[in-house]
Design a protein around this motif. Structure first.
Motif, mmCIF file in Angstrom:
data_model
loop_
_atom_site.group_PDB
_atom_site.id
_atom_site.type_symbol
_atom_site.label_atom_id
_atom_site.label_comp_id
_atom_site.label_asym_id
_atom_site.label_seq_id
_atom_site.Cartn_x
_atom_site.Cartn_y
_atom_site.Cartn_z
ATOM 1 N N LYS A 163 1.114 -4.841 -6.635
ATOM 2 C CA LYS A 163 0.882 -4.108 -7.874
ATOM 3 C C LYS A 163 1.639 -4.683 -9.064
ATOM 4 C CE LYS A 163 -0.378 0.458 -6.118
ATOM 5 N NZ LYS A 163 -0.112 1.924 -6.248
ATOM 6 N N GLY A 164 2.199 -5.840 -8.909
ATOM 7 C CA GLY A 164 2.966 -6.360 -10.022
ATOM 8 C C GLY A 164 3.315 -7.817 -9.872
ATOM 9 N N ASN A 213 10.181 -7.687 -14.531
ATOM 10 C CA ASN A 213 9.227 -7.262 -13.525
ATOM 11 C C ASN A 213 8.102 -6.472 -14.195
ATOM 12 O OD1 ASN A 213 8.403 -6.709 -10.655
ATOM 13 N ND2 ASN A 213 8.689 -4.613 -11.366
ATOM 14 N N TYR A 249 4.909 -4.141 -13.571
ATOM 15 C CA TYR A 249 4.401 -3.304 -12.483
ATOM 16 C C TYR A 249 3.261 -2.434 -12.992
ATOM 17 C CZ TYR A 249 4.364 -0.431 -8.278
ATOM 18 O OH TYR A 249 3.990 0.190 -7.124
ATOM 19 N N TYR A 258 1.341 1.147 -17.000
ATOM 20 C CA TYR A 258 1.949 -0.159 -16.796
ATOM 21 C C TYR A 258 3.418 -0.096 -17.251
ATOM 22 C CZ TYR A 258 -3.031 -1.470 -17.205
ATOM 23 O OH TYR A 258 -4.384 -1.557 -17.074
#
Length: 672
Positions: free
Chosen positions: A320-321, A357, A359, A366
Motif C-alpha cells: 500500500k505504499g 514513506n 502510504y 493518502y
C-alpha cells in the motif's frame, strides 16, 4: 538609517499617457490582424489527427499523482509538449510568461542576474526542486538557486506550485516552488538526440542579422534490461549585447560575452520488482562578462560560476505504499574579476537527505511521513586593501547551519466533491531552534454535468525563512542578530472547467510577512550598510486569473492576468499589473505556430545616487513574439523558428541594463 523600501512617486504626465495609448492602439491593430488570420485559417483547416485527451495529473501539492480537479491549488503545469515547442529558449523565459511570476533579467544580456518575484516575494522565498530534490546555492546572498545553470533540452516538464508550501517542502518554500522534472531514459536500447540553434542578439537600436547566439546539445539514452541510462551535454555561446544600457548620445558600449556548458548523467537499476535505485550527476559552468552596476558604463568585468551536483535516489514499494530516500550533494564555486578593483571568490556547499514513506490507506486517503536533513556552508575570499593575494573573508567553520525537519502530510479525496490537503512540519534549525509551520487546503468540486465542473478552493499556509549565511556572517554587511522571516498566506478561488476544452480560474491571495530581511544603509558618507529585519508591516495581496481554451481543433488560447499590490509600501521591480496571451495553432500534425503577447506594467526602481534614496518609475511595455516548429521527418527531424520582440519595443527591464530588441532564432533537432 534608510532601507531600500520607500513610497513610490509618480512621474507620469497626460502627454506621455496620450503617446502610450496611441502606440498601444497601433499595436493592438497589428495583433488583432494576426489573430484574425489565425481564426480564419482555423475554420478552413481540418486536423485529421485525433488525440485522446486524458485527465491532467499534478504532483507538487501532495507528492501523489492525483487528478488536477482534485487539487486544492491552481498548479501551473508546463508540459513536455510546451517544453518541446520552446527548445532553444532559456528556462527563465519559459517560466516568465506564467501568472503571478516576474523574472527580471530574463530578457537582457544572457549573463544578467535573475531576480524572481512570485506574488511580490523575492528570490529567497522561492524553492527550486530538480526531480523532487530541493536545490539551493549557499554562496548566493539569498541562498537561491541560479536557473541559468539549467538547460531546457534537459527538462521533461515543470510544475509551479504557488503559495506557502513549507509544511511539505521545508525552509524557503514561502511564495512558490518550481518543480523541474528532468528527462527520462528511453525504452529503446539506444536513442540519440542532437539539436542546434543559431540566432541574433541585438538591442533595440540595432538591426543586424549577425548570428552570434549559438546553442548545441547532444544526448544519448536507453534501457538495457534492468539497467537504464541517460547522458546529455549542451553548450551556449552568446555575444553582441552590452550588459549596461547605452545612454542617449553616448558611444555604444562593447558587447559582453556569455558562455555555458552543462552536462548530466542519470543511471538507473531495477534491483527487483519493487526496488529501484538511481544515481545522477550534474556539471554546469558558465562565464559571463558584465559592466559596472552603479554608473552603468562599460567595464571589463567577468565572472565564472561552476557547479558540481551528484546524488542518488532509492524507492522500495510495498503493498500500500513506498519508501523513498533522496540524497544529494551540491558544490558551487563563483569567482568575480573586476577591472577597477580586486576580485572575490566564494564556495558554497550543501548536503541534503530526504527520506519519506508514502502510504495509501484507500483510494481516498493518502499520507506522507518524512524526515529532511540539510547542511549548508560557505567560504568566501577577497583581497584586503593594499594586498595582492586572496584571503578568507567568511569561513565554513563559522558560516554553516543544519536543519532537521520531521513532517507529515495527509490528502483526503472524497467521493462527493470534498478534497483536503493538510500538513505540518517542525523546523529544527541549528541557530534558531524549533519552529512549527502548517498548511490547510480544503476544496470542493461541484459537478455541473458529466463533463462540467466548478471547483471552490481555499488555503491557509505558513512559512519560515532563515537568513542566509552571507546575510549573517558577511564581514561588510552581515548581522548575526537577524531573526527569521515568517510568512502566512491566505488563498481563495474558483476554477470552472467546461469539459477539456475550456478552463477559467480566479484566485485571490493575501500574504503577511513578518521580520522581512532588508539591506539598510546606515551612513551615506562611509556607505556603511548591513542586513536588518524591517519593522514596517509588509502585506501583499493580489488576484490571478487564468484562461485556457481550445476554440477549434488545433487552435489553443491561453491567457493570464496578475494584479499584485502592497498597500502601505512598494514592491521594488515587480509590476502591479502583468498579462500574457498565447495563441497557438496546429495547421496539421506537422506544423505548429504561436503568438505570445506580454504586457508588463510600471515598476519602481532605486536610482544609485549619493544616498540611494531616489525612486524612479520604469515605464510599462508590451512585447510580441512569434514561434513556429515543423516536423520535417516524423520522429526524426524537426525545425524551429522564433522572432522575438516583433515591434522592436524599447523598454527597460532592470534599471540601467540593456534589453533585447527584435531578434531571430532558428534551429533543428534530430532524433536517431
Amino acid at each position: 538609517m534608510i532601507s531600500y523600501h520607500a513610497p513610490l512617486f509618480s512621474t507620469d504626465s497626460h502627454f506621455l499617457i496620450h503617446l502610450n495609448l496611441e502606440k498601444m492602439k497601433k499595436r493592438l491593430l497589428y495583433v488583432g490582424a494576426l489573430l484574425t488570420t489565425i481564426l480564419v485559417n482555423a475554420q478552413q483547416q481540418q486536423d485529421s489527427t485525433k488525440v485522446e485527451q486524458l485527465d491532467e495529473v499534478v504532483l507538487s501539492d501532495s507528492r501523489f499523482a492525483i487528478k488536477k480537479e482534485n487539487s486544492g491549488k491552481t498548479i501551473i503545469k508546463i508540459s513536455k509538449e510546451e517544453i518541446e515547442r520552446n527548445q532553444g529558449r532559456a528556462v527563465a523565459e519559459i517560466i516568465n510568461v506564467k501568472s503571478g511570476i516576474t523574472i527580471n533579467g530574463s530578457r537582457g544580456n544572457a549573463g544578467q542576474n535573475l531576480s524572481t518575484f512570485f506574488r511580490g516575494g523575492q528570490n529567497r522565498q522561492v524553492l527550486v526542486l530538480i526531480d523532487g530534490v530541493a536545490v539551493s546555492d549557499p554562496s548566493q546572498i539569498e541562498n537561491n538557486y541560479d536557473l541559468q545553470l539549467l538547460s531546457v533540452d534537459q527538462i521533461e516538464s515543470i510544475e509551479i506550485l504557488k503559495g506557502a508550501s513549507s509544511a511539505l517542502y521545508g525552509n524557503r518554500a514561502s511564495t512558490a516552488i518550481i518543480n523541474i522534472t528532468l528527462k527520462k531514459a528511453s525504452k529503446r536500447k539506444v536513442k540519440a538526440t542532437f539539436s542546434t540553434f543559431v540566432g541574433t542578439n541585438n538591442s533595440q537600436d540595432e538591426s543586424r542579422v549577425d548570428l552570434v547566439d549559438f546553442t548545441n546539445s547532444l544526448g544519448v539514452n536507453g534501457s538495457l534490461g534492468k539497467f537504464n541510462y541517460l547522458t546529455n551535454i549542451s553548450t551556449k555561446n552568446t555575444n553582441g549585447l552590452s550588459a549596461a544600457n547605452t545612454p542617449n548620445g553616448t558611444t555604444k558600449n562593447d558587447s559582453d560575452r556569455f558562455a555555458k556548458v552543462t552536462a548530466n548523467v542519470k543511471l538507473g537499476y531495477t534491483v527487483s520488482n519493487n526496488f529501484d535505485v538511481t544515481f545522477f550527476g550534474n556539471y554546469d559552468r558558465y562565464t559571463s562578462e558584465f559592466d559596472d552596476g552603479f554608473s552603468f558604463v562599460d567595464q571589463d568585468n567577468s565572472s565564472e560560476n561552476e557547479q558540481y551536483r551528484f546524488g542518488l535516489g532509492a524507492k522500495y514499494s510495498y503493498k500500500k505504499g513506498s519508501i523513498h530516500v533522496n540524497a544529494a550533494m551540491n558544490n558551487i564555486d563563483r569567482a568575480f574579476d573586476f577591472e577597477l578593483f580586486s576580485g572575490s571568490k566564494s564556495e558554497g556547499k550543501s548536503t541534503l537527505v530526504d527520506a519519506y514513506n508514502k502510504y495509501k490507506f484507500s483510494n481516498q486517503l493518502y499520507s506522507i511521513l518524512g524526515l529532511n536533513f540539510v547542511d549548508n556552508e560557505i567560504n568566501t575570499f577577497s583581497v584586503p586593501f593594499g594586498e595582492t593575494e586572496f584571503a578568507p573573508a567568511i569561513t565554513a567553520d563559522v558560516a554553516n547551519d543544519q536543519i532537521i525537519d520531521p513532517y507529515l502530510n495527509v490528502t483526503y479525496l472524497s467521493d462527493f466533491g470534498l478534497n483536503l490537503n493538510a500538513g505540518v512540519r517542525l523546523n529544527n534549525h541549528s541557530e534558531y531552534g524549533s519552529n512549527l509551520v502548517y498548511n490547510v487546503n480544503p476544496s470542493y468540486v461541484f459537478k455541473l454535468s458529466d463533463e462540467n465542473r466548478l471547483k471552490v478552493l481555499s488555503s491557509y499556509s505558513t512559512a519560515y525563512i532563515t537568513p542566509s549565511l552571507f546575510q549573517l556572517f558577511s564581514p561588510s554587511f552581515g548581522n548575526a542578530n537577524l531573526e527569521p522571516q515568517e510568512d502566512a498566506t491566505i488563498e481563495a478561488g474558483l476554477v470552472l472547467d467546461l469539459g477539456k476544452n475550456f478552463s477559467l480560474s480566479t484566485v485571490y491571495f493575501n500574504r503577511d510577512q513578518q521580520n522581512i530581511i532588508e539591506f539598510v544603509t546606515l551612513d551615506f558618507v562611509t556607505f556603511e550598510s548591513e542586513y536588518q529585519n524591517g519593522s514596517d508591516e509588509f502585506k501583499v495581496n493580489g488576484i490571478e486569473v487564468e484562461l485556457s481554451s481550445k476554440l477549434t481543433k488545433g487552435l489553443n488560447v491561453n491567457a493570464n492576468y496578475t494584479f499584485t499590490e502592497r498597500k502601505d509600501g512598494v514592491i521594488f521591480r515587480a509590476p502591479k499589473h502583468k498579462a500574457n496571451l498565447n495563441v497557438g495553432y496546429a495547421v496539421n500534425n506537422k506544423t505548429y505556430f504561436s503568438l505570445n503577447y506580454q504586457f508588463t506594467g510600471d515598476r519602481t526602481a532605486t536610482a544609485f545616487n549619493a544616498d540611494f534614496t531616489e525612486r524612479l518609475t520604469l515605464e510599462s511595455y508590451s512585447l510580441l513574439d512569434f514561434n513556429v516548429n515543423h516536423t520535417v521527418i516524423k520522429n526524426r527531424l524537426k525545425f524551429y523558428g522564433t522572432v522575438s520582440n516583433i515591434f522592436n519595443e524599447d523598454y527597460e527591464e532592470v534599471f540601467g541594463f540593456a534589453t533585447l530588441g527584435r531578434n531571430y532564432r532558428v534551429g533543428l533537432k534530430f532524433d536517431f
